[in-house]
Design a protein around this motif. Structure first.
Motif, PDB file in Angstrom:
ATOM      1  N   LEU A  91       0.576  -1.134  -0.302  1.00 26.90           N
ATOM      2  CA  LEU A  91       0.332  -0.178   0.560  1.00 26.90           C
ATOM      3  C   LEU A  91       0.500   1.001   0.108  1.00 26.90           C
ATOM      4  O   LEU A  91       1.100   2.035  -0.816  1.00 26.90           O
ATOM      5  N   VAL A  92       1.815   1.208   0.938  1.00 26.04           N
ATOM      6  CA  VAL A  92       2.952   2.589   0.428  1.00 26.04           C
ATOM      7  C   VAL A  92       2.979   2.659  -0.235  1.00 26.04           C
ATOM      8  O   VAL A  92       3.473   3.862  -0.727  1.00 26.04           O
ATOM      9  N   CYS A  93       4.065   1.657  -1.204  1.00 20.97           N
ATOM     10  CA  CYS A  93       5.070   1.597  -2.060  1.00 20.97           C
ATOM     11  C   CYS A  93       4.006   2.385  -3.080  1.00 20.97           C
ATOM     12  O   CYS A  93       4.077   2.274  -4.118  1.00 20.97           O
ATOM     13  N   GLY A  94       3.037   1.208  -3.080  1.00 21.99           N
ATOM     14  CA  GLY A  94       1.457   1.324  -4.620  1.00 21.99           C
ATOM     15  C   GLY A  94       1.057   3.243  -5.057  1.00 21.99           C
ATOM     16  O   GLY A  94       1.352   3.799  -5.182  1.00 21.99           O
ATOM     17  N   LEU A  95       0.854   3.489  -3.342  1.00 21.25           N
ATOM     18  CA  LEU A  95       0.402   5.109  -3.527  1.00 21.25           C
ATOM     19  C   LEU A  95       2.296   6.080  -3.623  1.00 21.25           C
ATOM     20  O   LEU A  95       1.950   6.893  -4.430  1.00 21.25           O
ATOM     21  N   SER A  96       3.040   5.697  -3.162  1.00 22.32           N
ATOM     22  CA  SER A  96       4.213   6.175  -3.598  1.00 22.32           C
ATOM     23  C   SER A  96       4.603   6.335  -4.725  1.00 22.32           C
ATOM     24  O   SER A  96       5.544   7.491  -5.125  1.00 22.32           O
ATOM     25  N   GLY A  97       4.477   5.640  -5.745  1.00 26.01           N
ATOM     26  CA  GLY A  97       4.656   4.824  -6.713  1.00 26.01           C
ATOM     27  C   GLY A  97       3.938   5.465  -7.453  1.00 26.01           C
ATOM     28  O   GLY A  97       3.915   6.348  -8.924  1.00 26.01           O
ATOM     29  N   PHE A  98       2.386   6.437  -7.550  1.00 22.89           N
ATOM     30  CA  PHE A  98       0.954   6.808  -7.661  1.00 22.89           C
ATOM     31  C   PHE A  98       1.683   8.625  -8.093  1.00 22.89           C
ATOM     32  O   PHE A  98       1.265   9.159  -8.738  1.00 22.89           O
ATOM     33  N   LEU A  99       1.917   8.566  -6.767  1.00 25.02           N
ATOM     34  CA  LEU A  99       2.364  10.608  -6.601  1.00 25.02           C
ATOM     35  C   LEU A  99       3.866   9.923  -7.216  1.00 25.02           C
ATOM     36  O   LEU A  99       3.690  11.311  -7.751  1.00 25.02           O
ATOM     37  N   PHE A 100       4.045   9.447  -7.762  1.00 24.25           N
ATOM     38  CA  PHE A 100       5.609  10.180  -8.562  1.00 24.25           C
ATOM     39  C   PHE A 100       6.043   9.286 -10.301  1.00 24.25           C
ATOM     40  O   PHE A 100       5.802  10.364 -10.869  1.00 24.25           O
ATOM     41  N   GLY A 101       4.629   8.681 -10.510  1.00 20.61           N
ATOM     42  CA  GLY A 101       4.367   8.130 -11.623  1.00 20.61           C
ATOM     43  C   GLY A 101       2.859   9.687 -12.351  1.00 20.61           C
ATOM     44  O   GLY A 101       3.541   9.644 -13.629  1.00 20.61           O
ATOM     45  N   TRP A 102       2.888  10.066 -11.358  1.00 12.24           N
ATOM     46  CA  TRP A 102       1.372  10.732 -12.197  1.00 12.24           C
ATOM     47  C   TRP A 102       1.942  12.304 -13.074  1.00 12.24           C
ATOM     48  O   TRP A 102       1.883  12.486 -13.907  1.00 12.24           O
ATOM     49  N   PRO A 103       2.924  12.748 -11.542  1.00 15.35           N
ATOM     50  CA  PRO A 103       3.942  14.136 -12.903  1.00 15.35           C
ATOM     51  C   PRO A 103       4.497  13.373 -14.203  1.00 15.35           C
ATOM     52  O   PRO A 103       4.874  13.571 -14.701  1.00 15.35           O
ATOM     53  N   ALA A 104       5.370  12.359 -13.188  1.00 17.17           N
ATOM     54  CA  ALA A 104       6.599  11.898 -14.555  1.00 17.17           C
ATOM     55  C   ALA A 104       5.965  10.906 -15.316  1.00 17.17           C
ATOM     56  O   ALA A 104       6.372  10.803 -16.588  1.00 17.17           O
ATOM     57  N   THR A 105       4.414  10.977 -16.076  1.00 16.02           N
ATOM     58  CA  THR A 105       3.915  10.400 -17.036  1.00 16.02           C
ATOM     59  C   THR A 105       4.155  11.206 -18.178  1.00 16.02           C
ATOM     60  O   THR A 105       4.233  11.057 -19.640  1.00 16.02           O
ATOM     61  N   ARG A 106       4.278  13.330 -17.785  1.00 14.80           N
ATOM     62  CA  ARG A 106       4.350  13.925 -18.826  1.00 14.80           C
ATOM     63  C   ARG A 106       5.748  13.918 -19.430  1.00 14.80           C
ATOM     64  O   ARG A 106       6.013  13.743 -20.524  1.00 14.80           O
ATOM     65  N   LEU A 107       7.216  12.565 -18.885  1.00 11.51           N
ATOM     66  CA  LEU A 107       8.534  12.406 -19.459  1.00 11.51           C
ATOM     67  C   LEU A 107       8.386  10.515 -19.797  1.00 11.51           C
ATOM     68  O   LEU A 107       7.332  10.182 -19.517  1.00 11.51           O
ATOM     69  N   ALA A 108       9.231  10.749 -20.594  1.00 10.05           N
ATOM     70  CA  ALA A 108       9.400   9.578 -21.571  1.00 10.05           C
ATOM     71  C   ALA A 108      10.470   9.470 -22.254  1.00 10.05           C
ATOM     72  O   ALA A 108      11.505  10.157 -22.158  1.00 10.05           O
ATOM     73  N   GLY A 109      10.514   7.836 -22.038  1.00 13.53           N
ATOM     74  CA  GLY A 109      12.164   7.980 -22.375  1.00 13.53           C
ATOM     75  C   GLY A 109      13.108   8.260 -21.426  1.00 13.53           C
ATOM     76  O   GLY A 109      13.767   7.989 -20.411  1.00 13.53           O
ATOM     77  N   PRO A 110      14.094   8.853 -22.325  1.00 15.35           N
ATOM     78  CA  PRO A 110      16.085   8.602 -21.932  1.00 15.35           C
ATOM     79  C   PRO A 110      15.054   9.814 -20.138  1.00 15.35           C
ATOM     80  O   PRO A 110      15.386   9.497 -19.420  1.00 15.35           O
ATOM     81  N   TYR A 111      14.489  10.568 -19.965  1.00  8.81           N
ATOM     82  CA  TYR A 111      13.689  11.977 -19.066  1.00  8.81           C
ATOM     83  C   TYR A 111      12.967  11.356 -17.739  1.00  8.81           C
ATOM     84  O   TYR A 111      13.756  11.501 -16.859  1.00  8.81           O
TER      85      TYR A 111
END
Length: 338
Positions: A91-111
């Motif tokens: 649960l902790v890692c899933g929430l952390s991954g979502f919070l990190f992944g939400w803004p990171a979805t604007r990035l792709a590839g090497p970024y």
């Protein structure tokens, strides 16, 4: 063997094999097999992110550390026994991954890869910070009491009980991930990976599904981290360096983009090759390990291509369509007539 029987027979055989191993193997080999299962689960989590959704991460060792520390904190404060901490760590890692992944979805590839790499570099330093020392133990980490078998299974040694518990969690999480990939979520991720423009055209929410893939992947790797804490009864920041993240990435390269069985093969490689390299030369352990990893990453795709070509060469040519043959013969007769 029919598909329904195969669906139940394979997990049953695996469970019987693990139970027999837990009863027959000595302590060290039970611990080693448990470590392989933990590594396989961590590789499976990163494989889901890269193979299913097409996102690259160089920092999943950070989520492994978060799951390990979540389990360590719960056990050290005697809030939960070691192998009951896995859902909380997920649960902790899933929430952390979502919070990190939400803004990171604007990035792709090497970024995106660089952003996750920065996470892997920064987290060990954050775990050592004096502000969190009361929870994380600072540089020294957390030393925990080994988890023994519960009442009724006292005849099992600690390593044997650890193997049974680890195997149960690993197989359960693998089954959930399999169902998830076969369902709408897996279809959405594969569509975003292969045809992102078409997916957006039909109304697939790109940010939501990519962040969800990040969350599921982080939760899986976090579960592996929690199981690792239960095995070793120790957690420290120096155990989760960038090298762990790179090793998981190599594991995905060895396992392939979607093979669940391949993750176990990759885990065996990641578990035994460092030990062999250290026995060959203690001064050049890292060099030998790196050379073997590079060789495996380059040679395995060549092996897969060779096997595919051999299979195509061995397969019989496709039978000709009788309708097409009839049309060709009719055209030939008409040409002769004219």
């Amino acid at each position: 063997m029919s598909e329904p029987i195969k669906t139940f027979a394979v997990p049953a055989l695996l469970a019987a094999g693990v139970a027999a191993a837990a009863l027959l193997l000595p302590g060290y080999w039970a611990f080693k097999l448990s470590s392989i299962l933990v590594l396989a689960l961590a590789v499976r989590g990163l494989q889901l992110l890269i193979g299913a959704s097409g996102q690259i991460s160089l920092g999943h060792g950070a989520f492994f550390a978060v799951g390990a520390y979540a389990a360590g904190v719960l056990v050290s404060h005697q809030w939960l026994p070691a192998y009951a901490t896995v859902p909380v760590a997920m649960l902790v890692c899933g929430l952390s991954g979502f919070l990190f992944g939400w803004p990171a979805t604007r990035l792709a590839g090497p970024y995106l890869a660089l952003a996750t790499f920065a996470l892997a570099v920064a987290l060990p330093q954050l775990l050592k910070h004096p502000m969190f020392e009361s929870w994380t133990g600072g540089v020294s980490g957390l030393s925990l009491d080994p988890a023994g078998a519960p009442f009724g299974l006292a005849f099992l040694q600690a390593d044997q009980w650890a193997l049974l518990s680890t195997a149960a969690w690993v197989f359960a999480i693998y089954a959930v991930l399999r169902r998830l990939l076969d369902g709408p979520a897996g279809l959405a991720w594969l569509t975003l990976r292969d045809h992102p423009t078409a997916a957006m055209a039909v109304g697939v929410d790109v940010r939501k599904w990519r962040a969800t893939a990040f969350a599921v992947s982080a939760a899986t790797v976090g579960a592996a981290g929690a199981l690792h804490t239960g095995l070793t009864s120790f957690v420290s920041p120096d155990s989760f360096t960038v090298f762990l993240s790179l090793s998981l990435l190599v594991g995905v390269a060895l396992a392939g983009p979607s093979s669940a069985t391949g993750t176990f093969v990759a885990a065996v490689f990641l578990s035994f090759v460092p030990d062999v390299a250290e026995k060959v030369s203690q001064e050049l352990t890292g060099v030998l390990y790196g050379v073997v990893m590079l060789a495996a990453v380059f040679l395995l795709p060549l092996l897969h291509r060779w096997r595919a070509r051999a299979a195509r060469a061995a397969s019989p040519p496709p039978a000709a369509d009788p309708i097409i043959i009839k049309e060709k013969s009719s055209n030939a007769d008409a040409a002769q007539a004219t």
